[in-house]
Design a protein around this motif. Structure first.
Motif, PDB file in Angstrom:
ATOM      1  N   ARG A 154       0.830  -1.205   0.000  1.00  0.00           N
ATOM      2  CA  ARG A 154       0.000   0.000   0.000  1.00  0.00           C
ATOM      3  C   ARG A 154       0.874   1.269   0.000  1.00  0.00           C
ATOM      4  NH1 ARG A 154      -3.156  -1.613   3.543  1.00  0.00           N
ATOM      5  NH2 ARG A 154      -2.093  -0.831   5.399  1.00  0.00           N
ATOM      6  N   GLU A 155       1.890   1.299   0.845  1.00  0.00           N
ATOM      7  CA  GLU A 155       2.717   2.506   0.919  1.00  0.00           C
ATOM      8  C   GLU A 155       3.607   2.665  -0.308  1.00  0.00           C
ATOM      9  OE1 GLU A 155       5.448   4.740   4.247  1.00  0.00           O
ATOM     10  OE2 GLU A 155       3.456   3.920   4.656  1.00  0.00           O
ATOM     11  N   TRP A 156       4.147   1.567  -0.834  1.00  0.00           N
ATOM     12  CA  TRP A 156       4.955   1.663  -2.049  1.00  0.00           C
ATOM     13  C   TRP A 156       4.109   2.069  -3.248  1.00  0.00           C
ATOM     14  CZ3 TRP A 156      10.028   1.726  -3.335  1.00  0.00           C
ATOM     15  CH2 TRP A 156      10.936   1.461  -2.308  1.00  0.00           C
ATOM     16  N   THR A 157       2.844   1.674  -3.270  1.00  0.00           N
ATOM     17  CA  THR A 157       1.942   2.129  -4.329  1.00  0.00           C
ATOM     18  C   THR A 157       1.797   3.638  -4.281  1.00  0.00           C
ATOM     19  OG1 THR A 157       0.685   0.046  -4.339  1.00  0.00           O
ATOM     20  CG2 THR A 157      -0.426   2.008  -5.205  1.00  0.00           C
ATOM     21  N   SER A 160       5.184   5.388  -5.178  1.00  0.00           N
ATOM     22  CA  SER A 160       5.508   5.286  -6.600  1.00  0.00           C
ATOM     23  C   SER A 160       4.678   6.264  -7.412  1.00  0.00           C
ATOM     24  CB  SER A 160       5.271   3.855  -7.099  1.00  0.00           C
ATOM     25  OG  SER A 160       6.108   2.933  -6.415  1.00  0.00           O
ATOM     26  N   GLU A 161       3.398   6.344  -7.108  1.00  0.00           N
ATOM     27  CA  GLU A 161       2.523   7.237  -7.876  1.00  0.00           C
ATOM     28  C   GLU A 161       2.878   8.703  -7.645  1.00  0.00           C
ATOM     29  OE1 GLU A 161      -1.376   6.011  -6.696  1.00  0.00           O
ATOM     30  OE2 GLU A 161      -1.369   4.230  -8.010  1.00  0.00           O
ATOM     31  N   SER A 167       7.971  13.657 -12.980  1.00  0.00           N
ATOM     32  CA  SER A 167       8.393  13.578 -14.379  1.00  0.00           C
ATOM     33  C   SER A 167       8.282  14.918 -15.094  1.00  0.00           C
ATOM     34  CB  SER A 167       7.567  12.531 -15.131  1.00  0.00           C
ATOM     35  OG  SER A 167       6.195  12.876 -15.099  1.00  0.00           O
ATOM     36  N   GLY A 168       7.495  15.828 -14.575  1.00  0.00           N
ATOM     37  CA  GLY A 168       7.368  17.122 -15.212  1.00  0.00           C
ATOM     38  C   GLY A 168       8.360  18.154 -14.730  1.00  0.00           C
ATOM     39  N   VAL A 208       5.782   5.054 -12.956  1.00  0.00           N
ATOM     40  CA  VAL A 208       7.224   5.298 -13.061  1.00  0.00           C
ATOM     41  C   VAL A 208       7.708   4.729 -14.392  1.00  0.00           C
ATOM     42  CG1 VAL A 208       9.485   4.901 -12.018  1.00  0.00           C
ATOM     43  CG2 VAL A 208       7.479   5.227 -10.559  1.00  0.00           C
ATOM     44  N   ARG A 209       8.229   5.580 -15.243  1.00  0.00           N
ATOM     45  CA  ARG A 209       8.582   5.154 -16.602  1.00  0.00           C
ATOM     46  C   ARG A 209      10.054   4.786 -16.757  1.00  0.00           C
ATOM     47  NH1 ARG A 209       5.634  10.160 -19.620  1.00  0.00           N
ATOM     48  NH2 ARG A 209       7.116  11.243 -18.261  1.00  0.00           N
TER      49      ARG A 209
END
Length: 435
Positions: A154-157, A160-161, A167-168, A208-209
């Protein structure tokens, strides 16, 4: 989570490593971290000035990793040394001074931490404009404590988001999976490959790309080469991004005690990375078995590995010969990945269910969410094999399982195999040529 300042987002970790890898130059990296800001800056500066293609590392202290921030504050007030850099507790201005004039397009810096619940860490590094880190919901949960896997996922989700939103801001945020390093030793390569890929897919699914996939050097060069070939092929088959590379870790188990043994083992890790077309190597030093390495010892390890890499022939371009790509390791890893992905379209949920069903099961791991039914052993040639597959979906692939239980003396012998082998006056050819 803060989004950082665009002016500081100029060091694109993934792009830097991939660019060097495309030109056939191995990027080498230490696992360096110091509590004192002046020493941390000196370590980064020495890494940048090393005679090698390097990236920087800020490794965090053990209190920060587990969220014991009060202990960090007390240590800082008392002037006690920490075994890593407390990025959450130091003022942002302090860390900015550590990085000033060092990080940049030609020297990106990665934060390494080891936390199952890394929300504070992600927030701190994002605010500093640091866009490269590592870990994973499985690989930073099961080996290091008793945090429920569901909490880690849950926390890594969430992290990560939120990290993906950077990215901007000028550089692509990058996360390296630690899945290929589970427990450091005695997890058969096929499961390391599967976990590394699945965690990378988890990051990509959450936006994450730019990712890298880890693989830790094990006990047999030939088997390791099969494993990295399998990992690279599975990446091409499953990863929904082209911005990826593979990082090899020098052996993470019981390390040789002699300088000669440590150098031989590090040299073989460099050979493994280059011979399999990998782009980056995490080094270890001659002091690894004795104490925390100095800055000088880290630089010496970087330069030694880089020198070995320069003298090692790189493979021809392409996916590799079919016999290598279709190895036993590849077939097992593919079966594990496909079994996990069949459990749910959300990879985090699939990972949790996989451990519940025993489709993933780490040998000798005592975490409550690990079934603990699998076992491994080293055969007479030094290859790491399954002794018991538990409920792993490998019954159609794994034959000749070891009869009889794994004993304590046998396990201790396997754990010390690499140390005793490389500390011997002559290293057997099986470990040098992979035969």
């Amino acid at each position: 989570m803060p989004t950082g300042q665009p002016g500081r987002q100029s060091a694109d970790f993934g792009a830097f490593v991939r660019a060097h890898g495309a030109r056939g130059r191995l990027v080498v990296q230490p696992r360096m971290g110091f509590g004192d800001p002046a020493r941390m800056r000196a370590g980064l500066l020495a890494t940048r000035r090393a005679d090698a293609h390097t990236v920087g590392t800020i490794t965090l202290d053990s209190h920060t990793r587990v969220g014991h921030l009060q202990a960090v504050e007390e240590a800082l007030r008392a002037g006690f040394d920490l075994n890593g850099y407390p990025v959450v507790s130091h003022p942002a201005e302090t860390t900015e001074r550590v990085l000033d004039g060092i990080r940049g397009p030609d020297f990106p810096v990665q934060v390494r931490h080891g936390s199952a619940l890394p929300r504070d860490i992600f927030a701190a590094i994002a605010a500093l404009g640091l866009t490269a880190t590592e870990g994973g919901p499985v690989s930073y949960c099961l080996p290091y404590g008793r945090t429920p896997l569901a909490e880690a996922v849950r926390e890594w989700t969430e992290c990560s988001e939120l990290f993906a939103e950077l990215s901007g801001s000028g550089a692509e945020p990058h996360i390296e999976t630690f899945g290929g390093c589970m427990l450091g030793q005695l997890c058969p390569p096929s499961q390391l490959v599967a976990l590394s890929l699945l965690e990378a897919m988890f990051f990509v699914q959450h936006g994450v790309r730019s990712v890298s996939l880890s693989y830790a050097q094990q006990t047999h060069l030939g088997q390791d080469q099969e494993a990295v070939a399998a990992l690279r092929r599975l990446c091409r088959e499953h990863l929904r991004t082209d911005d990826w590379h593979v990082v090899v870790y020098a052996y993470m188990g019981v390390y040789p005690q002699t300088d000669g043994g440590a150098l031989r083992l590090l040299g073989q890790a460099a050979e493994l990375a280059v011979s399999t077309g990998c782009e980056r190597l995490i080094v270890k030093t001659v002091a690894e078995a004795r104490r925390i390495p100095t800055i000088l010892e880290n630089v010496q390890a970087l330069e030694y590995a880089a020198d070995v890499a320069e003298r090692t022939p790189r493979p021809p371009a392409g996916p590799g010969p079919p016999a290598e790509a279709d190895s036993q390791t590849y077939q097992e890893a593919r079966a594990l990945v496909e079994a996990v992905l069949s459990l749910h379209t959300d990879i985090g949920t699939a990972l949790m269910r996989a451990f519940q069903h025993g489709y993933l099961d780490i040998p000798y791991c005592v975490h409550p969410d690990n079934c603990g039914r699998t076992r491994s052993y080293l055969d007479s040639g030094g290859r790491l094999r399954w002794a018991d597959i538990g409920s792993l979906p490998l019954g159609h692939l794994v034959t000749g399982l070891r009869t009889g239980r794994v004993t304590a003396p046998g396990l201790l012998g396997d754990l010390s195999y690499v140390r005793s082998t490389f500390d011997s006056p002559g290293v057997p050819s099986v470990l040098l040529d992979g035969t």
